[in-house]
Motif scaffolding. Structure first.
Motif, PDB file in Angstrom:
ATOM      1  N   ALA A  86      32.626  10.588  43.774  1.00 20.01           N
ATOM      2  CA  ALA A  86      31.693  10.464  42.655  1.00 20.01           C
ATOM      3  C   ALA A  86      32.426   9.759  41.520  1.00 20.01           C
ATOM      4  CB  ALA A  86      31.178  11.832  42.204  1.00 20.01           C
ATOM      5  N   THR A  87      31.660   9.340  40.525  1.00 13.20           N
ATOM      6  CA  THR A  87      32.239   8.702  39.344  1.00 13.20           C
ATOM      7  C   THR A  87      31.849   9.513  38.116  1.00 13.20           C
ATOM      8  OG1 THR A  87      32.120   6.499  40.342  1.00 13.20           O
ATOM      9  CG2 THR A  87      32.360   6.608  37.953  1.00 13.20           C
ATOM     10  N   ILE A  88      32.844   9.956  37.374  1.00 12.37           N
ATOM     11  CA  ILE A  88      32.630  10.741  36.167  1.00 12.37           C
ATOM     12  C   ILE A  88      33.252   9.996  34.990  1.00 12.37           C
ATOM     13  CG2 ILE A  88      32.907  12.982  35.055  1.00 12.37           C
ATOM     14  CD1 ILE A  88      31.428  13.101  37.718  1.00 12.37           C
ATOM     15  N   VAL A  89      32.473   9.797  33.936  1.00 14.13           N
ATOM     16  CA  VAL A  89      32.999   9.193  32.715  1.00 14.13           C
ATOM     17  C   VAL A  89      32.948  10.230  31.602  1.00 14.13           C
ATOM     18  CG1 VAL A  89      32.714   7.408  30.957  1.00 14.13           C
ATOM     19  CG2 VAL A  89      32.347   6.848  33.366  1.00 14.13           C
ATOM     20  N   VAL A  90      34.102  10.478  30.993  1.00 11.70           N
ATOM     21  CA  VAL A  90      34.203  11.406  29.868  1.00 11.70           C
ATOM     22  C   VAL A  90      34.146  10.575  28.589  1.00 11.70           C
ATOM     23  CG1 VAL A  90      35.601  13.179  28.755  1.00 11.70           C
ATOM     24  CG2 VAL A  90      35.599  12.971  31.254  1.00 11.70           C
ATOM     25  N   ALA A  91      33.089  10.766  27.803  1.00 16.68           N
ATOM     26  CA  ALA A  91      32.901  10.019  26.550  1.00 16.68           C
ATOM     27  C   ALA A  91      33.161  10.968  25.387  1.00 16.68           C
ATOM     28  CB  ALA A  91      31.495   9.451  26.474  1.00 16.68           C
ATOM     29  N   ILE A  92      34.073  10.589  24.507  1.00 14.06           N
ATOM     30  CA  ILE A  92      34.514  11.482  23.425  1.00 14.06           C
ATOM     31  C   ILE A  92      34.303  10.807  22.078  1.00 14.06           C
ATOM     32  CG2 ILE A  92      36.458  12.759  22.461  1.00 14.06           C
ATOM     33  CD1 ILE A  92      37.666  12.852  25.236  1.00 14.06           C
ATOM     34  N   ASP A  93      33.671  11.546  21.188  1.00 17.81           N
ATOM     35  CA  ASP A  93      33.463  11.105  19.810  1.00 17.81           C
ATOM     36  C   ASP A  93      34.807  11.116  19.068  1.00 17.81           C
ATOM     37  OD1 ASP A  93      32.739  10.747  17.175  1.00 17.81           O
ATOM     38  OD2 ASP A  93      31.182  12.284  17.162  1.00 17.81           O
ATOM     39  N   THR A  94      35.163   9.974  18.475  1.00 20.10           N
ATOM     40  CA  THR A  94      36.419   9.890  17.714  1.00 20.10           C
ATOM     41  C   THR A  94      36.140   9.515  16.262  1.00 20.10           C
ATOM     42  OG1 THR A  94      36.727   7.587  18.441  1.00 20.10           O
ATOM     43  CG2 THR A  94      37.804   9.312  19.737  1.00 20.10           C
ATOM     44  N   SER A  95      34.994   9.928  15.745  1.00 20.64           N
ATOM     45  CA  SER A  95      34.676   9.656  14.348  1.00 20.64           C
ATOM     46  C   SER A  95      35.531  10.531  13.434  1.00 20.64           C
ATOM     47  CB  SER A  95      33.193   9.912  14.085  1.00 20.64           C
ATOM     48  OG  SER A  95      32.870  11.259  14.386  1.00 20.64           O
ATOM     49  N   GLY A 116      41.280  16.985  28.892  1.00 21.43           N
ATOM     50  CA  GLY A 116      42.360  16.804  29.860  1.00 21.43           C
ATOM     51  C   GLY A 116      42.313  17.846  30.962  1.00 21.43           C
ATOM     52  N   GLU A 117      42.046  19.098  30.599  1.00 20.28           N
ATOM     53  CA  GLU A 117      41.935  20.150  31.613  1.00 20.28           C
ATOM     54  C   GLU A 117      40.734  19.909  32.518  1.00 20.28           C
ATOM     55  OE1 GLU A 117      41.985  24.010  29.932  1.00 20.28           O
ATOM     56  OE2 GLU A 117      43.857  23.704  28.806  1.00 20.28           O
ATOM     57  N   PHE A 118      39.641  19.410  31.940  1.00 18.57           N
ATOM     58  CA  PHE A 118      38.450  19.099  32.729  1.00 18.57           C
ATOM     59  C   PHE A 118      38.756  18.035  33.773  1.00 18.57           C
ATOM     60  CE2 PHE A 118      34.741  16.157  33.006  1.00 18.57           C
ATOM     61  CZ  PHE A 118      33.920  16.967  33.777  1.00 18.57           C
ATOM     62  N   ILE A 119      39.437  16.973  33.358  1.00 19.04           N
ATOM     63  CA  ILE A 119      39.782  15.893  34.294  1.00 19.04           C
ATOM     64  C   ILE A 119      40.697  16.423  35.394  1.00 19.04           C
ATOM     65  CG2 ILE A 119      41.032  13.711  34.508  1.00 19.04           C
ATOM     66  CD1 ILE A 119      40.019  13.021  31.683  1.00 19.04           C
ATOM     67  N   GLU A 120      41.613  17.310  35.027  1.00 12.61           N
ATOM     68  CA  GLU A 120      42.570  17.833  36.001  1.00 12.61           C
ATOM     69  C   GLU A 120      41.892  18.642  37.099  1.00 12.61           C
ATOM     70  OE1 GLU A 120      46.894  20.125  35.962  1.00 12.61           O
ATOM     71  OE2 GLU A 120      45.568  20.210  34.208  1.00 12.61           O
ATOM     72  N   GLN A 121      40.779  19.318  36.791  1.00 13.95           N
ATOM     73  CA  GLN A 121      40.129  20.171  37.780  1.00 13.95           C
ATOM     74  C   GLN A 121      39.191  19.399  38.709  1.00 13.95           C
ATOM     75  OE1 GLN A 121      37.128  22.946  36.525  1.00 13.95           O
ATOM     76  NE2 GLN A 121      36.543  21.710  34.770  1.00 13.95           N
ATOM     77  N   LEU A 122      38.891  18.132  38.389  1.00 11.31           N
ATOM     78  CA  LEU A 122      37.990  17.362  39.235  1.00 11.31           C
ATOM     79  C   LEU A 122      38.662  17.002  40.558  1.00 11.31           C
ATOM     80  CD1 LEU A 122      36.428  14.937  36.577  1.00 11.31           C
ATOM     81  CD2 LEU A 122      35.313  16.883  37.677  1.00 11.31           C
ATOM     82  N   PRO A 123      37.889  16.876  41.638  1.00 14.19           N
ATOM     83  CA  PRO A 123      38.480  16.508  42.932  1.00 14.19           C
ATOM     84  C   PRO A 123      39.240  15.189  42.851  1.00 14.19           C
ATOM     85  CG  PRO A 123      36.214  17.265  43.208  1.00 14.19           C
ATOM     86  CD  PRO A 123      36.440  17.148  41.731  1.00 14.19           C
TER      87      PRO A 123
END
Length: 314
Positions: A86-95, A116-123
């Motif tokens: 699958a493809t997951i994109v994490v979009a983060i507000d940096t305002s 970062g922890e979220f990305i680490e737990q992904l397959p």
């Protein structure tokens, strides 16, 4: 539950008839009373046994027959199975408002740590990308399977003025499309967007939601921060309340889910919940062997009880 061969359920008709016949037989037996001259003598000759023992083997046999009928109909059940890719994109507000300290140590630091922890737990087989957005958007990490590098890019993020939520979604969509090259299989995709404010720059979130919905890409949003959040610019405190309603509208329009988090612990919980949901899909699976196996087991138990208590199989 659904069935691949619904006509097989007709096998249950004689099972129901057999159960009805058993009940009729029990009622008939109750009509006949055998009279003994000495009832105390009867207690000594025939040992007392629980009445339920007489009926348990028959009941279990009927259950086994009913399960066998279900197996004939080839039942299916919805089963959660993991995506292989699958493809997951994490979009983060940096305002600038992400520097507010209503979340310890501040919104930005806590958000990047949780991402970062979220990305680490992904397959490991998932493509993961990172997009940041303030007044403009930046592709911090194009989607690929190098999760370690994706996490490292989170340490280079800096804040800027304004908030372009719609642009963040549209840039994330572009990155998802870039994963699918000529002749390649289109993968399931999901955007996880974290923000603490309203859209103040770029194209509207409504337009971005339409694009995401048309592409079949859900956007799950996280409204991060508290209603009482303020940003201190050195002279006075500027209120920066979170706008949960706008983010909820975005997720609803795309088929995603909306979340709210007012602390770093809550944010980590939200990311864990998202991770446990987007990595799975629900599909119908035939469970005939399991039903047949249970039917055999129940039948064997019925036979064992009958042999133990009455010295016969049935």
């Amino acid at each position: 539950m659904t069935f691949l061969f619904p006509l097989g359920l007709l096998v249950l008709v004689p099972v129901v008839a057999l159960a009805a016949a058993y009940l009729v037989m029990l009622r008939r037996r109750q009509r006949y009373v055998v009279r003994y001259a000495a009832l105390p003598l009867l207690d000594k000759v025939i040992p007392e046994r629980p009445q339920w023992r007489r009926h348990l083997p028959a009941a279990l046999l009927l259950v086994a027959l009913a399960l066998t009928g279900l197996a004939v109909a080839r039942p299916e059940l919805p089963v959660r199975v993991p995506y292989e890719r699958a493809t997951i994109v994490v979009a983060i507000d940096t305002s600038e408002s992400m520097r507010a300290q209503d979340v310890e140590p501040d919104r930005m630091t806590a958000a990047l740590d949780a991402a970062g922890e979220f990305i680490e737990q992904l397959p490991n087989t998932f493509n993961v990308g990172v997009v940041t957005f303030a007044g403009t958007t930046t592709v911090a990490h194009p989607p690929d399977t190098d999760h370690a590098q994706a996490r490292r890019t989170l340490q280079t993020v800096s804040t800027d003025s304004r908030t372009a939520i719609g642009e963040g979604v549209l840039t994330s969509l572009d990155q998802i499309r870039s994963v699918v090259g000529p002749g390649q299989e289109e993968l399931p995709a999901h955007i996880v967007l974290l923000s603490d404010g309203s859209n103040t720059s770029g194209r509207s979130p409504e337009l971005a939601a339409q694009e995401a919905a048309a592409a079949g890409v859900p956007v799950s949003t996280i409204a991060y921060g508290s209603e009482n959040g303020t940003l201190n610019n050195g002279f006075y405190a500027i209120p920066v309340p979170v706008d949960a309603a706008a983010l909820a509208d975005l997720s609803e329009a795309t088929g995603g889910r909306s979340y709210e988090a007012a602390s770093s612990d809550e944010l980590q919980d939200v990311y864990r919940e998202i991770g446990s949901s987007i990595g799975w899909r629900t599909e119908q699976r035939e469970v005939t062997p399991f039903v047949a196996g249970i039917a055999l087991l129940v039948g064997l138990i019925a036979a064992a009880f009958s042999l133990r208590w009455f010295s016969r199989l049935i």
